[in-house]
Design an enzyme around this catalytic site. Sequence first.
Site, short mmCIF file in Angstrom:
data_model
loop_
_atom_site.label_atom_id
_atom_site.label_comp_id
_atom_site.label_asym_id
_atom_site.label_seq_id
_atom_site.Cartn_x
_atom_site.Cartn_y
_atom_site.Cartn_z
N MET A 65 0.96 -1.29 -0.04
CA MET A 65 0.04 0.05 0.01
C MET A 65 0.77 1.42 0.18
O MET A 65 0.51 2.40 0.51
CB MET A 65 -1.09 -0.09 1.30
N LEU A 87 0.29 5.63 -11.37
CA LEU A 87 -0.48 4.53 -10.50
C LEU A 87 -1.48 3.88 -11.16
O LEU A 87 -2.44 4.55 -11.71
CB LEU A 87 -1.16 5.53 -9.28
N HIS A 115 -4.72 -5.19 -8.69
CA HIS A 115 -5.46 -4.13 -8.38
C HIS A 115 -6.88 -4.65 -8.29
O HIS A 115 -7.37 -5.12 -9.50
CB HIS A 115 -5.35 -3.00 -9.15
N GLN A 171 -11.13 -14.58 -6.56
CA GLN A 171 -10.58 -14.43 -7.85
C GLN A 171 -9.04 -13.89 -7.94
O GLN A 171 -8.35 -14.36 -8.96
CB GLN A 171 -11.51 -13.49 -8.86
C1 GRF Z 1 -6.21 -7.03 -2.12
O1 GRF Z 1 -7.47 -6.51 -2.22
C2 GRF Z 1 -5.73 -6.61 -3.19
O2 GRF Z 1 -6.42 -6.43 -4.57
C3 GRF Z 1 -4.98 -5.17 -3.15
O3 GRF Z 1 -4.59 -5.45 -1.58
C4 GRF Z 1 -5.74 -6.34 -0.89
C5 GRF Z 1 -5.17 -7.26 0.37
O4 GRF Z 1 -4.42 -8.26 -0.31
N1 GRF Z 1 -3.82 -4.97 -3.67
P1 GRF Z 1 -3.46 -9.19 0.79
O5 GRF Z 1 -4.66 -10.13 1.26
O6 GRF Z 1 -2.75 -8.56 1.41
O7 GRF Z 1 -2.85 -9.98 -0.44
#
Ligand code: GRF
Length: 198
Positions: free
Chosen positions: A91, A145, A110, A174
């Site tokens: 993030m 981004l 994403h 998915q």
């Molecule tokens: C997921 O929804 C993914 O699409 C986004 O981060 C979220 C958490 O992912 N990029 P994770 O469970 O930490 O892999």
Amino acid sequence: MKRVAVFLSGGGSNMVALLDDMAKGGHAAMPCVVLANSADAGGLARAAERGVPTVAVDQRPFKGDRPAFESAITEALKPYAPDMICLAGFMRILTGGFTDQWRGRMLNIHPSLLPKYKGLHTHARALEAGDTVHGCTVHEVTAELDDGPILGQAQVPVLKDDTAEALAARVLVQEHLLYPAVLRRFAAGDHTPVILQS
Ligand code: GRF
């Protein structure tokens, strides 16, 4: 054998899906390190359980200085010599200085059907818009981004009275199918997009 670094910030369910698929064999890639931007990211323990080295580069000492944070990441990666990076629930926004170094060798997942809904709160925005189909996308990372060449998409129907949480949960299922399928193909040098319908 391509060496893959997986970056995460949270629980790492996508990272687990990638590692478990690479462990199945017949795969042109192997995980070399899992990196998090904080030491308490839950995914680090799940990677360690699978015998994959982990490293945390805490972003807080670099507050406001993205290039310095990214240099620390580059240093932390050196011992593991990755050939490519998979962002999996990572993030932090990466600057062009970093993405340029990994151009064509860094993927991200994403939770929307890009180019729709770049950024955050994608499920709520799809519901807000009255979309009947939503989903997730794996793409090559560029300086822009949530942009970059699309390598795969999974479509998820929006149900009547869907909530953002329920929709997100179906999309996440998915994601765990799409990302491993894309990495398996990409690591073998095949960039043909993977399209999944659920
Ligand atoms: C997921 O929804 C993914 O699409 C986004 O981060 C979220 C958490 O992912 N990029 P994770 O469970 O930490 O892999």
